[in-house]
Design a protein around this motif. Sequence first.
Motif, PDB file in Angstrom:
ATOM      1  N   CYS A 175     -93.667  69.594   9.383  1.00 54.56           N
ATOM      2  CA  CYS A 175     -93.874  69.349   7.951  1.00 54.56           C
ATOM      3  C   CYS A 175     -92.979  68.265   7.374  1.00 54.56           C
ATOM      4  N   PRO A 201     -94.559  75.975  11.190  1.00 47.63           N
ATOM      5  CA  PRO A 201     -94.877  76.096   9.764  1.00 47.63           C
ATOM      6  C   PRO A 201     -95.321  77.521   9.437  1.00 47.63           C
ATOM      7  N   MET A 242     -97.364  71.719   2.280  1.00 48.36           N
ATOM      8  CA  MET A 242     -96.483  71.644   3.444  1.00 48.36           C
ATOM      9  C   MET A 242     -96.693  70.351   4.223  1.00 48.36           C
TER      10      MET A 242
END
Length: 357
Positions: A175, A201, A242
């Motif tokens: 990210c 993530p 993100m």
Amino acid sequence: MSKPSSQVPCMWMRGGTSKGGYFLACDLPGNESERDALLLQIMGSPDSKQIDGLGGANPLTSKVAVVKPSSRDDADVDYLFLQVFVDRPVVTDKQNCGNILAGVGPFAIERGLVAAQDGITPVRVYMENTGQYAVCKVATPNRQVSYQGAAHIDGVPGEASAIEIEFKHTAGSSCGALLPTGNSVDEIDGLSVTLIDNGMPVVVVDAAQLGIQGDETPQQLEDDTALRAKLEKLRLKAGPLMNLGDVSELSVPKLSIVSKSRHGGALHTRTFIPHRCHDAIGVLGAVSVATACLLPGSPAAKYCELNISPRMTLSVEHPTGELSVIVETDQDQSVTSAAILRTARKLFDGVVFGRST
């Protein structure tokens, strides 16, 4: 006359709480679309039973490691993880897998990519998916890989040789930042969540805000269609925040539902990966959740009572036990490295066949 089936050297291994095929990169087609088509055939996808392949009809048993010698001075091998979807014709490289990583060290030694030392052999691994590095310490008595040992990990029956895996500088690997929004807590659809990437993530969400206890069985949660729809809506909104873009066809971010500890650990979890509820928790997912425990005000920190120190062991509870994450922090209480203990076992070594074309 039909062409002969594709024949590919392959080692099938259990790595941590997952299993799948381990291949040398040179043994697979160089063209990505041809490679993916072959892997779908090998796994038997798309089919919910994967009846015409070696996949185990579950995302945890439909995984692939592609390994090659590294050209980098700070790595011995490069490892590409591929998730082969079960019921869709999709092969994705948009995430890492710390469980399958547990088998990369033994595989590299067995294939002659790394020379075995007498005792313990460290294998430095560059993870192509996200540009991370890990060191896997493999038991090699008499310069031979040993799968026999006394280490036990929850989610796997029996005991095996311990493989210590240390991760360094994993923050923001997918990210771009540990906290891609810059916040410890974000509000999405009325939910207070932590959007975090310390190797995987993950959207961390409080079970209480979802109206559940957090200790339901994975099947109970999967059967809750309203909950699954709510989680997917949350995931799709979290993706762009993100820096992952449209995640409707991706296997990230994961969603980890947190609640109070039931067995003396730091906290309790249920993780969607993203559409099935994990029977345990992914290695790198656990690292991200453990890191979230150190963020004041986060859903994870709500349930943790920690005495912050330079080196801590955080027990992340999951449906079939726990996964201990050893974290090291700097003066700012930021996580600088994380290590976990895994095991692996060679299941077969030979040739796997694709379908005739």
